[in-house]
Enzyme design. Structure first.
Site, short mmCIF file in Angstrom:
data_model
loop_
_atom_site.label_atom_id
_atom_site.label_comp_id
_atom_site.label_asym_id
_atom_site.label_seq_id
_atom_site.Cartn_x
_atom_site.Cartn_y
_atom_site.Cartn_z
CE1 TYR A 1 -13.50 16.41 -15.60
CE2 TYR A 1 -13.23 15.53 -13.39
CZ TYR A 1 -13.39 15.33 -14.75
OH TYR A 1 -13.42 14.05 -15.25
CG ASP B 1 -7.99 20.03 -11.77
OD1 ASP B 1 -7.03 19.79 -12.53
OD2 ASP B 1 -9.03 19.37 -11.75
NE ARG C 1 -3.58 -0.47 2.53
CZ ARG C 1 -3.24 -0.96 3.74
NH1 ARG C 1 -2.51 -0.25 4.57
NH2 ARG C 1 -3.64 -2.15 4.10
CE LYS D 1 -8.93 13.58 -18.23
NZ LYS D 1 -9.56 14.58 -17.40
C1 LIG Z 1 -10.28 14.45 -16.28
C2 LIG Z 1 -10.10 15.51 -15.27
C3 LIG Z 1 -10.05 15.19 -13.91
C4 LIG Z 1 -10.29 13.80 -13.40
O1 LIG Z 1 -9.41 12.85 -13.82
P1 LIG Z 1 -9.83 11.29 -13.88
O2 LIG Z 1 -8.53 10.60 -13.94
O3 LIG Z 1 -10.68 11.14 -15.10
O4 LIG Z 1 -10.60 11.00 -12.63
C5 LIG Z 1 -9.84 16.21 -13.02
N1 LIG Z 1 -9.69 17.48 -13.43
C6 LIG Z 1 -9.73 17.83 -14.72
C7 LIG Z 1 -9.55 19.24 -15.10
C8 LIG Z 1 -9.95 16.86 -15.68
O5 LIG Z 1 -10.04 17.21 -16.96
#
Ligand SMILES: *Cc1c(COP(=O)(O)O)cnc(C)c1O
Length: 411
Positions: free
Chosen positions: A125, A197, A71, A222
């Site tokens: 988001y 973010d 973990r 992403k």
């Molecule tokens: C896709 C995304 C997330 C979440 O990521 P996941 O891996 O799909 O959970 C968070 N913030 C932004 C800006 C995103 O585009």
């Protein structure tokens, strides 16, 4: 005589190395890679100890980069976390999470207690917004949305109970770039922790901690993954917050697979190449779209006239391929015809992969305090398209968009 690289002394990266150089070398400690270039995939739940004394020592340590139990990861995950930390100026460490949403949840569940107030940017988001109204509300935390372009209203939104601020730049879907340094400074003045973010620009495109942010979060799903085949998230912070994030992630049982960590590390090596190429293509395509009579607005931080473009120029060192445009006339069916006619763009969520994607855009139900359509827009100009520009030739992508516009008007 050949000497194992593992035997060579560590050559620390100079603080002056630029992002492209750091991306190549980050996380590749000889103790983790041995004599090969990449850290092997260590699939491990049990870590074995020499004797009970060593076992007892392992429990006490709980330090980074120490074997203990699956973990807490093993060298593949440590190498990725270490690589991300070395890309964030001022970060003491990085916690990995099984998705971007898990990273946001992990951070907010570290910072907030029942009775606290979270201020969240209105263009966050959508799953972050839902988290505020669902998960956090269930745990007694109140989420209040604010317009990140209205600093006076933001100042006024703080109260005794405000413990954290959730920022995103540019905003989801509508792509407004806000004044992150000012928003983070105001949060600090009110004793609140700021969380950004930073998925869009990433560490090479926006120096989050350097601009005063306390915790920077990314969906590695992403651009870091970059190939649409892995889900992961991260949070990086200075020493005190990093320690808290790490412990909470251990409480929540957050762990990522070593195979996925190896994929993310592979993506990381080409991050700046892909981002540079996508940014160039996206700007070319955004400029072309801005000239189309069917298009009311192009929402692309790199494009002059786009909301917050001057702040992007001031604060950011890179862009990416994700942006939106809004059609004239308020006809969702017509907009859908445009998307359905595209041949080179896949239709699907996520972004930041090597391949281009398009999804319908209708921000109105996803805003509480910001105006949509935008203040200076025509009220009927509300439906649009969000594009994620991949690595295809930009001329081919423009030709595809051109034939889709023609199909939209014809059918
Ligand atoms: C896709 C995304 C997330 C979440 O990521 P996941 O891996 O799909 O959970 C968070 N913030 C932004 C800006 C995103 O585009």
């Amino acid at each position: 005589m050949l000497k194992d690289k593992a035997d060579a002394p560590e050559r620390p990266l100079g603080p002056s190395t630029r992002p492209a150089t750091r991306l190549v070398n980050a996380g590749r400690r000889a103790e983790w890679t041995g004599a090969v270039v990449n850290p092997p995939v260590w699939r491990a739940s049990t870590h074995l100890y020499a004797n009970t004394a060593a076992l007892a020592e392992g429990v006490r340590g709980n330090a980074d980069g120490r074997f203990f139990y699956g973990r807490r990861g093993a060298p593949t995950q440590w190498a990725l976390a270490d690589a991300l930390t070395s890309l964030e100026n001022g970060a003491a460490g990085t916690v990995l999470y099984p998705s971007g949403v898990a990273a946001i949840a992990g951070v907010l569940l570290t910072l907030l207690r029942p009775g606290d107030v979270l201020l969240m940017t209105d263009n966050a988001y959508d799953p972050s917004r839902s988290m505020g109204r669902g998960l956090l509300a269930d745990f007694g935390v109140e989420t209040r949305f604010f317009d990140p372009l209205d600093l006076d209203a933001y100042q006024a939104a703080f109260c005794e109970r405000t413990r954290a601020v959730m920022l995103e730049a540019p905003g989801s879907l509508t792509m407004e770039v806000c004044d992150v340094p000012a928003l983070a400074r105001i949060a600090r003045e009110h004793g609140a922790v700021s969380v950004l973010d930073n998925t869009w620009a990433g560490p090479t495109g926006f120096d989050a901690l350097g601009h005063g942010v306390d915790v920077t979060v990314m969906a590695l799903t992403k651009h870091v993954g970059g190939h649409s085949d892995v889900m992961m998230g991260s949070a990086s912070a200075g020493p005190e917050l990093y320690k808290r994030l790490r412990l909470r992630a251990q409480n929540l049982g957050h762990v990522v697979s070593p195979d996925d960590a190896a994929l993310a590390l592979r993506g990381l090596r080409t991050l700046s190449l892909r981002l540079d190429q996508e940014t160039r293509s996206a700007l070319t395509i955004a400029q072309w779209l801005a000239d189309q009579p069917q298009v009311a607005r192009v929402l692309c931080p790199m494009l002059p006239g786009s909301p917050g473009h001057a702040l992007w120029q001031r604060d950011f060192t890179g862009g990416c391929g994700l942006f939106s445009f809004v059609l004239r006339g308020g006809d969702a069916a017509r907009r859908n015809r445009l998307i359905d006619a595209l041949a080179l763009f896949g239709i699907g969520y996520s972004w930041g992969g090597f391949e281009s994607l398009a999804v319908p855009l209708d921000p109105a139900p996803l805003r509480s305090v910001m105006a949509w359509p935008m203040r200076d827009g025509e009220p009927e100009d509300r439906f649009g398209v969000r594009l994620s520009i991949g690595l295809e030739d930009s001329g081919d992508l423009i030709a595809d968009l051109a034939q889709a516009f023609a199909a939209m008007d014809r059918d």
